[in-house]
Design a protein around this motif. Structure first.
Motif, PDB file in Angstrom:
ATOM      1  N   THR A 125      -1.669  -5.297  -6.144  1.00  0.00           N
ATOM      2  CA  THR A 125      -1.749  -5.967  -4.844  1.00  0.00           C
ATOM      3  C   THR A 125      -0.871  -7.205  -4.856  1.00  0.00           C
ATOM      4  N   GLN A 179       1.444   0.624   2.932  1.00  0.00           N
ATOM      5  CA  GLN A 179       1.062  -0.428   3.868  1.00  0.00           C
ATOM      6  C   GLN A 179       0.149   0.150   4.925  1.00  0.00           C
ATOM      7  N   ASN A 180      -0.994  -0.520   5.093  1.00  0.00           N
ATOM      8  CA  ASN A 180      -1.987  -0.066   6.077  1.00  0.00           C
ATOM      9  C   ASN A 180      -2.314   1.415   5.902  1.00  0.00           C
ATOM     10  N   GLY A 181      -2.381   1.834   4.627  1.00  0.00           N
ATOM     11  CA  GLY A 181      -2.762   3.208   4.306  1.00  0.00           C
ATOM     12  C   GLY A 181      -1.653   4.226   4.438  1.00  0.00           C
ATOM     13  N   LYS A 187       5.147   4.018   2.595  1.00  0.00           N
ATOM     14  CA  LYS A 187       6.376   3.526   3.217  1.00  0.00           C
ATOM     15  C   LYS A 187       7.630   3.829   2.392  1.00  0.00           C
ATOM     16  N   ASP A 218      -0.767  -6.708   3.340  1.00  0.00           N
ATOM     17  CA  ASP A 218      -1.460  -5.624   4.038  1.00  0.00           C
ATOM     18  C   ASP A 218      -1.284  -4.279   3.349  1.00  0.00           C
ATOM     19  N   GLY A 219      -1.000  -4.321   2.046  1.00  0.00           N
ATOM     20  CA  GLY A 219      -0.809  -3.065   1.332  1.00  0.00           C
ATOM     21  C   GLY A 219      -0.875  -3.250  -0.162  1.00  0.00           C
ATOM     22  N   TYR A 220      -0.256  -2.303  -0.872  1.00  0.00           N
ATOM     23  CA  TYR A 220      -0.251  -2.339  -2.326  1.00  0.00           C
ATOM     24  C   TYR A 220       0.883  -1.449  -2.828  1.00  0.00           C
ATOM     25  N   LEU A 235      -0.552   9.508   5.025  1.00  0.00           N
ATOM     26  CA  LEU A 235      -1.706   8.637   4.868  1.00  0.00           C
ATOM     27  C   LEU A 235      -2.329   8.905   3.518  1.00  0.00           C
TER      28      LEU A 235
END
Length: 836
Positions: free
Chosen positions: A170, A192-194, A197, A212-214, A235
């Motif tokens: 994170t 990002q946000n599930g 990317k 907002d992500g990992y 997703l």
């Protein structure tokens, strides 16, 4: 317990001294314990991560505490000193999961539940990444560095944790490198946000994970899973939680307020516990600095413990039980041990406990925080000078704390100052001394008051005046800092500002600017310089030998120098820009070193291929050094004509990064001259090896040796007879115009003749009816008809005063001889005195 101090409402610090026998020998250790009331709503216990709540950005506990406004803090979890700088165990801070537990046997953690109930237990991690098609892969952990599995019944013992692993990182992981030690080839996935990317296969994403992500790091079988089931735009779901290894424990691990990883359990049920993990790796049976955390039987108090004077783990168990720990664990110790506390009335913490005072950058800590509102001023502390001089101004600073023991902004606090005697005036918090005397200065704010006793010292109040210089020898074209320390007859101590003194220089030309002396030139054929300071009729003198400095090596020419290291140490030597930055031709010698592969005490040497031969008999040695903040040792090696080699310590803490002149006294080595300089080097001792930098470079310039000018001591012998004008000087007869006499059982002698005959100088000051006597490093000032005199900066009272007889000043012999160090022999039969 030797001290107990409140830190904030609900937290106190206790200092202990524990005496016991170790191997039948008495031992006393000192320890600091912070007790936190977990049921007090105005205090909070929480963990701290690195810098700015990010791992991989280590810093000292004191800096962590100050950054997060903690009132106290200790260091936390163990970490791999050669890896990125993240905790081995789990961490929860402010209810946020920052790191997950490792798959290691017997590693305990401390936590607080949502109800602020303390918990000490072993924990596991369960997690998986679920792809869009429903396939899943186990998640190995969050924000973890590489480690090697132990025999936990699940993983292959000694297997590298990243092989076939999938790990999440994170924005708490504050750098781009995510545990890439070269053992595995990473694939990285940005989510990002599930939503996926970006996928870098193989390779790393040149970024820190967004808020907002990992970022997922996959290798081996995990990489195969990503290749088969994950693509950009999908997703994905991260499903994970921390669980107690014993599933029957009732607390909710998904709602922990804070958590810190540790090591073995130490105390359980108020008794020493069996170690849950081997302790050889933490020097368990050696007395080293220790850190621990635990809680009381009624679960109301948490204890943060730091012992910097050394305990074994069995000893630490006993100490923890003695101070009230019912259940407790070991935290990182040794060079990581640190406790910082905020003193009452201050806004920043101070280091109060550490291994050899070293503030090692660590990965996390446990902090104590105040949640209380602002209260009324409870107490004030005053800081400022207690000894002043007429005309001197002194600014008094305040510290204050409120009814919750939290600091008060004193610049926003109304304060009224008063003086018990009108010997000075106030303007704000600045007191201007007007006349000698003693007074009490008092400040009041609301119902809180504090006083400080101050003495305004005049010349007649001085008991002693001592002049000190920033160096022990005098050189032309040099700058020194002079300090004048005064003690009054009542015991008050202070420092006279340089501008308040009258200065006189003998043997050299110089100028004063405040307390800075600039030596412009040295008089011809002098071997010492005298600095005389006078204040309101009081005087003192400092005598400094005059030395010559000779540059032995400037590195501007091609002196042959080679690199050598201890086993497995690599490095090089090369020329670089010198200390004189205004000269394009000035060069220095840079010694680059790498201790990474070395063991024990490691060293990197710059070896003079042809030994640097030094002329004469120097008294000291100096070299300009540009260090690298490595905290390593800087040394030199000198060999004398008998073949004896001496290691010269220049610094045992290279903690600067600009040019600095280091020096060493050579007189204590008893060299057989002539001598040779053979090496300059950097060393990292075995004790605390990993606590210093293993790579770096240090530069050297202008190696110089200092020589004291030779002096010829004057040895005279003077023989006088009471009531006779005839005498001898070194056996030669002379005649006085005033004979020595006995006055009130004191031998009185003509001062000018005696002083000059013994090789001293005498000055008569008609306006003050004063005699000034000077010889070597002695200065005496006497006044006619006064028993008070000043000898070597000390006020002295003689039995009888100097007297005027037949126009000659007669002084008591005892006063002069004792201060000058003369040997006095009395012959009762001839009533004669011999001075030598």
């Amino acid at each position: 317990m030797t001290e107990q101090v409140p830190l904030t409402y609900g937290a106190i610090r206790r200092t202990y001294e524990w005496s016991f026998d170790r191997n039948k020998k008495p031992v006393t250790v000192k320890a600091n314990v912070v007790e936190v009331d977990l049921k007090n709503p105005y205090v909070k216990l929480d963990t701290i991560a690195g810098t700015g709540e990010q791992f991989t950005k280590k810093q000292s506990v004191r800096k962590m505490a100050n950054e997060t406004n903690a009132v106290a803090a200790i260091n936390g979890d163990f970490f791999n000193t050669q890896a990125e700088g993240v905790p081995m165990g789990p961490q929860v801070s402010g209810g946020k999961l920052l790191a997950t537990p490792p798959y290691l046997v017997g590693w305990y953690s401390f936590a607080l539940t949502k109800d602020n109930k303390p918990v000490i237990d072993t924990f596991s991690f369960q997690g998986k990444i679920v792809a869009k098609d429903g396939a899943s892969f186990p998640l190995g952990g969050i924000n973890k560095t590489y480690y090697w599995y132990e025999n936990d019944g699940v993983h292959v013992e000694n297997a590298h944790s990243m092989i076939d692993g999938l790990y999440m990182y994170t924005n708490t992981w504050g750098q781009v490198n995510r545990s890439n030690d070269g053992v595995t080839v990473p694939t990285e996935i940005l989510v990002q946000n599930g939503v996926v990317k970006e996928i870098k296969r193989p390779g790393i994403l040149e970024m820190v994970a967004p808020a907002d992500g990992y970022i997922l790091r996959a290798s081996g079988k995990a990489d195969d899973f990503v290749a088969q089931h994950v693509k950009v735009g999908d997703l994905v779901v991260a499903d994970y939680k921390i669980t107690p290894q014993n599933p029957t424990f009732p607390y909710d691990t998904t709602a922990l307020k804070t958590m810190i990883g540790g090591h073995t359990i130490l105390v359980d049920g108020g008794q020493p516990a069996n170690f849950s993990h081997e302790v050889g790796g933490v020097s368990g049976y050696s007395p080293v600095a220790r850190t621990a955390i635990g809680y009381s039987q009624n679960e109301q108090y948490a204890y943060l413990i730091a012992v910097d004077s050394g305990l074994t783990l069995p000893e630490l168990q006993q100490f923890m039980i003695k101070v009230g720990v019912y259940k407790g664990i070991n935290l990182d110790g040794g060079g990581s041990t640190q406790m910082a506390i905020r003193p009452l009335g201050e806004f920043q913490t101070n280091l109060i406990s550490a291994d050899i005072g070293y503030e090692r950058p660590v990965v996390n800590g446990v902090g104590v925080y105040s949640l209380s509102p602002k209260g009324d001023v409870k107490d004030i502390q005053v800081q400022g000078a207690t000894a002043l001089f007429p005309g001197q101004k002194a600014s008094y600073s305040l510290k204050a704390y409120d009814s919750y023991y939290n600091p008060v902004q004193t610049d926003q606090m109304p304060a009224v100052w008063t003086s018990s005697l009108p010997i000075g005036t106030f303007e704000g918090n600045v007191f201007t001394a007007k006349a000698p005397g003693k007074t009490t200065l008092t400040v009041a704010s609301g119902s809180a008051t504090r006083s400080i006793d101050v003495e305004v010292i005049g010349g007649k109040d001085i008991a002693s005046l001592k002049i000190n210089a920033s160096s022990t020898s005098l050189m032309a074209n040099s700058v020194y800092t002079l300090t004048a320390n005064v003690a009054s007859k009542s015991g008050a101590k202070g420092s006279l500002p340089g501008e308040a003194l009258q200065w006189e220089f003998i043997g050299f030309k110089g100028t004063m600017d405040g307390s800075r002396l600039t030596v412009d030139s040295i008089d011809k054929d002098v071997t010492e310089g005298r600095i005389i300071a006078r204040y309101d009729g009081f005087s003192a003198m400092l005598t400094m030998p005059i030395v010559d400095t000779r540059i032995a090596e400037s590195f501007d020419t091609s002196t042959p120098i080679t690199f050598k290291g201890t086993d497995a140490v690599t490095g090089s030597v090369y020329k670089s820009p010198g200390a004189n930055t205004t000269s394009v031709t000035n060069q220095a010698l840079t010694l680059q070193y790498d201790f990474t592969a070395g063991a024990g005490t490691t060293a990197a040497y710059a070896v003079f291929t042809n030994e640097l031969k030094i002329e004469g008999q120097p008294e000291s040695f100096s070299v300009k050094v540009k260090a690298d903040n490595s905290r390593n040792w800087v040394r030199a090696e000198i060999k004398d004509s008998a073949g004896n080699v001496q290691l010269i310590s220049l610094s045992e803490l290279a903690n600067w990064s600009d040019w600095k002149t280091l020096s060493a006294d050579l007189k204590r080595y008893n060299f057989a001259y002539p001598i040779s300089l053979t090496k300059l080097y950097v060393a990292n001792p075995a004790n605390g090896h990993d606590e210093r930098e293993l790579k770096g470079q240090i530069s050297f310039d202008d190696i110089a040796f200092q020589y004291r000018k030779a002096t010829v001591p004057v040895k005279n012998s003077v023989k006088l007879t009471i009531d006779k004008k005839s005498l001898t000087v070194n056996g030669n007869p002379l005649v006085l115009d005033q004979a020595p006499v006995i006055y009130k059982e004191n031998t009185m002698v003509p001062v000018r003749f005696v002083v000059e005959a013994m090789g001293g100088q005498l000055t008569w000051v008609e306006a003050e009816r004063k005699v000034i006597v000077m010889k070597d490093d002695h200065l005496i000032e006497l006044w006619l008809d006064r028993t008070e005199l000043i000898a070597d900066g000390v006020a002295v009272t003689a039995e009888v005063p100097p007297l005027l007889m037949t126009e000659r000043t007669m002084v008591p012999l005892r006063v002069i001889s004792e201060r000058m160090g003369w040997k006095v022999t009395w012959d009762e039969k001839t009533r004669s005195v011999t001075l030598e």
